[in-house]
Design a protein around this motif. Structure first.
Motif, mmCIF file in Angstrom:
data_model
loop_
_atom_site.group_PDB
_atom_site.id
_atom_site.type_symbol
_atom_site.label_atom_id
_atom_site.label_comp_id
_atom_site.label_asym_id
_atom_site.label_seq_id
_atom_site.Cartn_x
_atom_site.Cartn_y
_atom_site.Cartn_z
ATOM 1 N N ARG A 182 6.086 5.090 5.512
ATOM 2 C CA ARG A 182 5.826 6.145 6.869
ATOM 3 C C ARG A 182 5.327 7.540 6.051
ATOM 4 O O ARG A 182 4.128 8.046 6.167
ATOM 5 C CB ARG A 182 6.614 6.077 8.017
ATOM 6 C CG ARG A 182 6.355 7.389 8.411
ATOM 7 C CD ARG A 182 7.516 8.195 9.833
ATOM 8 N NE ARG A 182 9.069 8.055 8.418
ATOM 9 C CZ ARG A 182 9.913 8.245 9.112
ATOM 10 N NH1 ARG A 182 10.576 8.268 10.676
ATOM 11 N NH2 ARG A 182 11.252 8.437 8.300
ATOM 12 N N LYS B 117 -0.491 -4.151 2.967
ATOM 13 C CA LYS B 117 0.753 -3.483 4.096
ATOM 14 C C LYS B 117 1.268 -4.875 4.532
ATOM 15 O O LYS B 117 1.758 -4.658 5.441
ATOM 16 C CB LYS B 117 -0.795 -2.740 4.744
ATOM 17 C CG LYS B 117 -0.290 -1.794 5.953
ATOM 18 C CD LYS B 117 -0.643 -1.439 7.020
ATOM 19 C CE LYS B 117 -0.949 -2.280 7.936
ATOM 20 N NZ LYS B 117 -2.161 -1.807 9.500
ATOM 21 N N ILE C 135 2.453 1.387 11.911
ATOM 22 C CA ILE C 135 2.375 1.104 10.951
ATOM 23 C C ILE C 135 1.397 -0.138 11.178
ATOM 24 O O ILE C 135 0.419 -0.400 10.210
ATOM 25 C CB ILE C 135 3.078 1.804 9.690
ATOM 26 C CG1 ILE C 135 3.923 2.691 10.058
ATOM 27 C CG2 ILE C 135 2.205 0.818 8.687
ATOM 28 C CD1 ILE C 135 5.224 2.449 8.712
ATOM 29 N N THR D 225 -2.090 0.659 12.073
ATOM 30 C CA THR D 225 -2.889 2.126 11.921
ATOM 31 C C THR D 225 -3.248 1.072 10.173
ATOM 32 O O THR D 225 -2.788 0.743 9.684
ATOM 33 C CB THR D 225 -1.496 2.680 10.971
ATOM 34 O OG1 THR D 225 -0.979 3.385 12.444
ATOM 35 C CG2 THR D 225 -2.740 3.844 10.433
ATOM 36 N N LEU E 52 -2.724 5.199 5.949
ATOM 37 C CA LEU E 52 -1.212 5.660 5.698
ATOM 38 C C LEU E 52 -0.721 6.744 3.790
ATOM 39 O O LEU E 52 0.071 7.266 4.808
ATOM 40 C CB LEU E 52 -0.482 4.036 5.051
ATOM 41 C CG LEU E 52 -0.244 3.456 6.449
ATOM 42 C CD1 LEU E 52 0.042 2.039 6.061
ATOM 43 C CD2 LEU E 52 -0.012 4.242 7.951
ATOM 44 N N ARG F 84 1.407 10.767 7.656
ATOM 45 C CA ARG F 84 3.299 10.518 8.518
ATOM 46 C C ARG F 84 2.891 9.758 9.763
ATOM 47 O O ARG F 84 2.254 10.665 10.592
ATOM 48 C CB ARG F 84 3.818 11.158 8.100
ATOM 49 C CG ARG F 84 5.187 10.967 8.049
ATOM 50 C CD ARG F 84 5.488 12.126 8.439
ATOM 51 N NE ARG F 84 7.262 11.083 7.398
ATOM 52 C CZ ARG F 84 8.277 11.118 8.295
ATOM 53 N NH1 ARG F 84 8.243 12.321 9.864
ATOM 54 N NH2 ARG F 84 10.133 11.207 8.330
#
Length: 308
Positions: A197, A224, A267, A270, A275, A279
């Protein structure tokens, strides 16, 4: 003048004054967590009153240590060379806090009371400060240093929380071990989620790249997804241990876990490149819904245990 030389009335007055001071210290610690972590502060509302106070008291000193290494002390005029001394001094004060019953620092006053009653292990506190110290010298991690960092910065915090949950309760070694496993796994998951984050801030503002195998300013989608998969393993490991937790703490722990799981979901959805620019957070309405789910889940575990 010793307490033996005081009149009963004087002793009563002094005890009342100390009680007021302790209550003010607890209020101050509450403000620290309320201002710095909305999600975690909301999760503590699901804990029993005494456990809630102790968790907040623990969080306040952890947060202050974070501020020493994360830039606030620099903004106040300390040089990078002075931060190590500042952190060393604070570690010494935190380690000494349980033996003292009065502190001019309200956070230490509240923490000292909690640490005494909950029998915090000094080795856990030392491990935490060791990880904070690494933030002053290390900008990248290999697998070994990353594991050590996560243990000290997050897993031992889970173990300290466990000391709060079990204060004054007889617990079998088998159950204790099960809870330790869950506490460490959940602490590790929370830290890794925070790393993802806060990727932009850590890399661009603080010059840190926590995840081994990644480079500053770059995160691929496969990287990720691999990190997300690792986090979900930690969350799953922790979830299996929730029924072992005392009911006074269980719903609060589940609430925190579900909030961070929701953050993990966002997350994952995303793009990795974003990232590095923003945030990710959870809207307040979603957080409130998650707290409701945590209550149902925690209570259902209690009902199931009673039927067994």
């Amino acid at each position: 003048m010793t307490q033996h030389q005081l009149t009963n009335r004087s002793v009563s007055f002094l005890n009342s004054a100390l009680g007021l001071y302790n209550r003010v210290a607890v209020k101050a610690s509450h403000q620290v967590i309320k201002r710095y972590s909305t999600s975690f502060s909301m999760a503590t509302l699901m804990l029993s009153p005494q456990i809630r106070r102790d968790i907040r008291n623990l969080y306040s000193v952890v947060r202050i240590a974070d501020e020493i290494v994360d830039g606030t002390a620099l903004a106040a005029g300390y040089t990078p060379a002075e931060l190590g001394t500042l952190l060393d001094d604070y570690e010494a004060a935190v380690l000494a806090a349980p033996a003292q019953h009065f502190h001019t620092d309200l956070a230490l006053q509240a923490y000292g009371d909690t640490a005494r009653r909950c029998d915090f292990q000094e080795e856990h506190v030392v491990a935490f400060f060791a990880s904070m110290r690494r933030d002053l010298t290390a900008s990248e991690h290999d697998p070994g240093s990353f594991e050590a960092y996560v243990y000290g910065s997050a897993e031992v915090i889970g173990l300290l929380c466990l000391s709060v949950f079990n204060q004054g309760r007889p617990v079998s070694e088998a159950r204790q071990q099960r809870m330790r496993e869950g506490a460490r796994a959940l602490g590790a998951a929370f830290q890794k989620i925070n790393f993802l984050r806060d990727l932009a801030e850590d890399q661009q503002e603080l010059g840190r790249t926590y995840f081994p195998g990644t480079t500053a300013g770059a995160l691929t989608e496969p990287q990720k997804q691999q990190l997300i998969a690792d986090i979900r393993v930690d969350l799953s490991t922790a979830e299996r241990t929730y029924p072992a937790l005392p009911v006074q703490a269980r719903i609060g722990v589940i609430a925190a876990a579900l909030l961070f799981e929701g953050l993990t979901d966002r997350i994952e959805q995303t793009p990795a490149v974003k990232l590095l620019e923003e945030r990710i957070s959870i809207p307040i309405t979603t957080k409130l819904m998650i707290l409701g789910r945590a209550t149902v889940k925690g209570l259902s575990m209690s009902i199931y245990r009673k039927k067994q």
